[in-house]
Scaffold this motif. Structure first.
Motif, PDB file in Angstrom:
ATOM      1  N   ILE A 132       0.826  -4.501   0.706  1.00 13.04           N
ATOM      2  CA  ILE A 132       1.257  -3.120   0.859  1.00 13.04           C
ATOM      3  C   ILE A 132       0.965  -2.385  -0.822  1.00 13.04           C
ATOM      4  O   ILE A 132       0.418  -1.476  -0.919  1.00 13.04           O
ATOM      5  CB  ILE A 132       2.590  -2.698   1.274  1.00 13.04           C
ATOM      6  N   VAL A 133       1.386  -3.225  -1.633  1.00 14.17           N
ATOM      7  CA  VAL A 133       1.228  -2.848  -2.948  1.00 14.17           C
ATOM      8  C   VAL A 133      -0.059  -2.784  -3.423  1.00 14.17           C
ATOM      9  O   VAL A 133      -0.527  -1.596  -4.282  1.00 14.17           O
ATOM     10  CB  VAL A 133       2.428  -3.818  -3.979  1.00 14.17           C
ATOM     11  N   GLN A 134      -0.938  -3.521  -3.311  1.00 15.86           N
ATOM     12  CA  GLN A 134      -2.208  -3.584  -3.853  1.00 15.86           C
ATOM     13  C   GLN A 134      -3.025  -2.484  -3.074  1.00 15.86           C
ATOM     14  O   GLN A 134      -3.789  -1.755  -3.918  1.00 15.86           O
ATOM     15  CB  GLN A 134      -2.778  -5.127  -3.324  1.00 15.86           C
ATOM     16  N   ARG A 135      -2.716  -2.405  -2.042  1.00 10.43           N
ATOM     17  CA  ARG A 135      -3.225  -1.016  -1.230  1.00 10.43           C
ATOM     18  C   ARG A 135      -2.765   0.298  -1.856  1.00 10.43           C
ATOM     19  O   ARG A 135      -3.742   1.114  -2.169  1.00 10.43           O
ATOM     20  CB  ARG A 135      -2.921  -0.842   0.213  1.00 10.43           C
ATOM     21  N   ALA A 136      -1.691   0.478  -2.497  1.00 15.46           N
ATOM     22  CA  ALA A 136      -1.128   1.306  -3.154  1.00 15.46           C
ATOM     23  C   ALA A 136      -1.865   1.676  -4.379  1.00 15.46           C
ATOM     24  O   ALA A 136      -2.297   2.607  -5.001  1.00 15.46           O
ATOM     25  CB  ALA A 136       0.381   1.352  -3.303  1.00 15.46           C
ATOM     26  N   VAL A 137      -2.288   0.612  -5.305  1.00 15.19           N
ATOM     27  CA  VAL A 137      -3.153   0.419  -6.366  1.00 15.19           C
ATOM     28  C   VAL A 137      -4.358   0.825  -6.238  1.00 15.19           C
ATOM     29  O   VAL A 137      -4.965   1.611  -6.848  1.00 15.19           O
ATOM     30  CB  VAL A 137      -2.878  -1.258  -7.012  1.00 15.19           C
ATOM     31  N   ASP A 138      -5.094   0.290  -4.827  1.00 18.05           N
ATOM     32  CA  ASP A 138      -6.498   0.609  -4.756  1.00 18.05           C
ATOM     33  C   ASP A 138      -6.436   2.262  -4.613  1.00 18.05           C
ATOM     34  O   ASP A 138      -7.620   2.770  -4.750  1.00 18.05           O
ATOM     35  CB  ASP A 138      -6.900  -0.084  -3.337  1.00 18.05           C
ATOM     36  N   ARG A 139      -5.450   2.792  -3.947  1.00 16.83           N
ATOM     37  CA  ARG A 139      -5.595   4.227  -3.545  1.00 16.83           C
ATOM     38  C   ARG A 139      -5.284   4.997  -4.967  1.00 16.83           C
ATOM     39  O   ARG A 139      -5.371   6.292  -4.747  1.00 16.83           O
ATOM     40  CB  ARG A 139      -4.440   4.480  -2.575  1.00 16.83           C
ATOM     41  N   GLU A 141      -2.165   5.081  -6.329  1.00 17.22           N
ATOM     42  CA  GLU A 141      -0.736   5.652  -6.312  1.00 17.22           C
ATOM     43  C   GLU A 141      -0.188   4.997  -7.369  1.00 17.22           C
ATOM     44  O   GLU A 141       0.800   5.818  -8.194  1.00 17.22           O
ATOM     45  CB  GLU A 141      -0.289   5.237  -4.994  1.00 17.22           C
ATOM     46  N   ILE A 142      -0.414   3.762  -7.905  1.00 17.06           N
ATOM     47  CA  ILE A 142       0.388   3.227  -8.734  1.00 17.06           C
ATOM     48  C   ILE A 142      -0.472   2.523  -9.800  1.00 17.06           C
ATOM     49  O   ILE A 142      -1.855   1.938  -9.182  1.00 17.06           O
ATOM     50  CB  ILE A 142       1.576   2.218  -8.392  1.00 17.06           C
ATOM     51  N   PRO A 143      -0.345   2.186 -10.931  1.00 14.94           N
ATOM     52  CA  PRO A 143      -1.335   1.237 -11.887  1.00 14.94           C
ATOM     53  C   PRO A 143      -1.382  -0.070 -11.080  1.00 14.94           C
ATOM     54  O   PRO A 143      -0.312  -0.493 -10.619  1.00 14.94           O
ATOM     55  CB  PRO A 143      -0.591   1.385 -13.328  1.00 14.94           C
ATOM     56  N   THR A 144      -2.408  -0.947 -11.796  1.00 14.83           N
ATOM     57  CA  THR A 144      -2.439  -2.292 -11.559  1.00 14.83           C
ATOM     58  C   THR A 144      -1.203  -2.851 -11.707  1.00 14.83           C
ATOM     59  O   THR A 144      -0.415  -2.793 -12.842  1.00 14.83           O
ATOM     60  CB  THR A 144      -3.581  -2.862 -12.226  1.00 14.83           C
ATOM     61  N   ILE A 145      -0.766  -4.042 -10.788  1.00 12.76           N
ATOM     62  CA  ILE A 145       0.742  -4.586 -11.122  1.00 12.76           C
ATOM     63  C   ILE A 145       0.723  -6.036 -10.966  1.00 12.76           C
ATOM     64  O   ILE A 145      -0.121  -6.394  -9.967  1.00 12.76           O
ATOM     65  CB  ILE A 145       1.680  -3.755 -10.171  1.00 12.76           C
ATOM     66  N   ARG A 146       1.337  -6.828 -11.655  1.00  8.85           N
ATOM     67  CA  ARG A 146       1.685  -8.110 -11.255  1.00  8.85           C
ATOM     68  C   ARG A 146       2.996  -8.067 -10.748  1.00  8.85           C
ATOM     69  O   ARG A 146       3.930  -8.199 -11.418  1.00  8.85           O
ATOM     70  CB  ARG A 146       1.577  -9.187 -12.511  1.00  8.85           C
ATOM     71  N   LEU A 147       3.105  -8.139  -9.375  1.00 14.51           N
ATOM     72  CA  LEU A 147       4.220  -8.055  -8.501  1.00 14.51           C
ATOM     73  C   LEU A 147       5.151  -9.404  -8.580  1.00 14.51           C
ATOM     74  O   LEU A 147       4.827 -10.466  -8.053  1.00 14.51           O
ATOM     75  CB  LEU A 147       4.040  -7.760  -7.067  1.00 14.51           C
ATOM     76  N   PRO A 148       6.461  -9.311  -9.312  1.00 12.26           N
ATOM     77  CA  PRO A 148       7.178 -10.441  -9.212  1.00 12.26           C
ATOM     78  C   PRO A 148       7.606 -10.948  -7.619  1.00 12.26           C
ATOM     79  O   PRO A 148       7.625 -10.269  -6.942  1.00 12.26           O
ATOM     80  CB  PRO A 148       8.570  -9.986  -9.982  1.00 12.26           C
ATOM     81  N   GLU A 149       7.685 -12.338  -7.811  1.00 13.11           N
ATOM     82  CA  GLU A 149       7.859 -12.820  -6.253  1.00 13.11           C
ATOM     83  C   GLU A 149       9.268 -12.314  -5.866  1.00 13.11           C
ATOM     84  O   GLU A 149       9.269 -12.005  -4.696  1.00 13.11           O
ATOM     85  CB  GLU A 149       7.870 -14.522  -6.224  1.00 13.11           C
ATOM     86  N   ARG A 150      10.193 -12.392  -6.588  1.00 17.94           N
ATOM     87  CA  ARG A 150      11.557 -11.540  -6.183  1.00 17.94           C
ATOM     88  C   ARG A 150      11.574 -10.254  -5.602  1.00 17.94           C
ATOM     89  O   ARG A 150      12.151 -10.161  -4.499  1.00 17.94           O
ATOM     90  CB  ARG A 150      12.460 -11.868  -7.164  1.00 17.94           C
ATOM     91  N   LEU A 184      11.338   0.675  -3.932  1.00 21.94           N
ATOM     92  CA  LEU A 184      10.497   1.493  -4.566  1.00 21.94           C
ATOM     93  C   LEU A 184      10.692   1.492  -6.219  1.00 21.94           C
ATOM     94  O   LEU A 184       9.788   1.181  -7.204  1.00 21.94           O
ATOM     95  CB  LEU A 184      10.495   2.901  -4.405  1.00 21.94           C
ATOM     96  N   PRO A 185      12.065   1.648  -6.780  1.00 18.81           N
ATOM     97  CA  PRO A 185      12.197   1.429  -8.200  1.00 18.81           C
ATOM     98  C   PRO A 185      11.844   0.077  -8.554  1.00 18.81           C
ATOM     99  O   PRO A 185      11.353   0.022  -9.941  1.00 18.81           O
ATOM    100  CB  PRO A 185      13.815   1.869  -8.222  1.00 18.81           C
ATOM    101  N   SER A 186      12.052  -0.838  -8.082  1.00 19.23           N
ATOM    102  CA  SER A 186      11.682  -2.329  -8.404  1.00 19.23           C
ATOM    103  C   SER A 186      10.232  -2.364  -8.500  1.00 19.23           C
ATOM    104  O   SER A 186       9.613  -2.878  -9.424  1.00 19.23           O
ATOM    105  CB  SER A 186      12.300  -3.295  -7.455  1.00 19.23           C
ATOM    106  N   ILE A 187       9.573  -1.823  -7.714  1.00 17.65           N
ATOM    107  CA  ILE A 187       8.275  -2.080  -7.455  1.00 17.65           C
ATOM    108  C   ILE A 187       7.529  -1.301  -8.856  1.00 17.65           C
ATOM    109  O   ILE A 187       6.837  -1.425  -9.762  1.00 17.65           O
ATOM    110  CB  ILE A 187       7.438  -1.491  -6.435  1.00 17.65           C
ATOM    111  N   LEU A 188       8.059   0.179  -9.228  1.00 17.98           N
ATOM    112  CA  LEU A 188       7.595   0.947 -10.133  1.00 17.98           C
ATOM    113  C   LEU A 188       7.995   0.544 -11.580  1.00 17.98           C
ATOM    114  O   LEU A 188       7.153   0.563 -12.383  1.00 17.98           O
ATOM    115  CB  LEU A 188       7.897   2.365  -9.950  1.00 17.98           C
TER     116      LEU A 188
END
Length: 198
Positions: A132-139, A141-150, A184-188
């Protein structure tokens, strides 16, 4: 009638265990009842699943795998809301009742604790949130992200927590609050950290 063995017998046992879970619930599930309805013996079941918790979790996975597909609604926020809704719906069925029952057993049964931890480890499904987050990056919406596992596991952990603490999955208002105030705040924040480190 030929005697069932191996995989055929296992499937029959799991089918019966699932049927009993849906009819009588986890609290009233017994190895004896499963053995009687499956036409086998309790020792045969115990060789494969040594505890009621391990049998119930195996039946759960057999009948209703925990895999969740990543929603694709067009925005990060609505994708997360849809995902949380899917998980809450599943845990509003026998999934949640089994989970709550096993959690209640963990205080006195180390085997139940082990079975539950193993189940949670294998069904964390952080990859769904990552998709889901990668799709948001591709669109864009948000910058490229290294999403923490937690962070990736947060939606599943928080809904399980609601079921365990309150006995029911959260409704739409609580899901919206969790998404807007926590997920959302954690992802951002992770995205901002990644951008700052670049």
């Amino acid at each position: 009638m030929s005697r069932r063995r191996g995989e055929r017998l296992e499937q029959a046992i799991l089918d019966v265990a699932w049927d009993l879970l849906t009819r009588v619930g986890y609290a009233r599930l017994t190895m004896e009842a499963v053995a009687a309805e499956a036409g086998t013996s309790r020792p045969v079941i115990h060789r494969r699943w040594p505890t009621r918790a391990s049998l119930a979790l195996a039946a759960l996975e057999h009948a209703a795998p925990a895999e969740t597909e990543a929603p694709d609604t067009g925005t990060l926020r609505t994708d997360l809301l849809a995902l949380m809704g899917q998980v809450a719906h599943r845990l509003g069925t026998v999934h949640g009742e089994v989970l709550a029952g096993i959690v209640a057993e963990t205080a006195r049964d180390p085997d139940a604790t082990h079975a539950l931890r193993t189940r949670m480890a294998t069904t964390a499904q952080g990859h769904v949130v990552a998709t889901i987050v990668q799709r948001a990056v591709d669109r864009g919406e948000i910058p490229t992200i290294r999403l923490p596992e937690r962070v990736a596991k947060l939606p599943f952990d928080l809904i399980r927590n609601e079921v365990v603490l309150y006995g029911n999955p959260p409704g739409q208002e609580v899901i919206a609050e969790i998404v807007h105030s926590i997920i959302l705040p954690s992802i951002l924040q992770a995205s901002a950290t990644e951008t700052g480190a670049a």
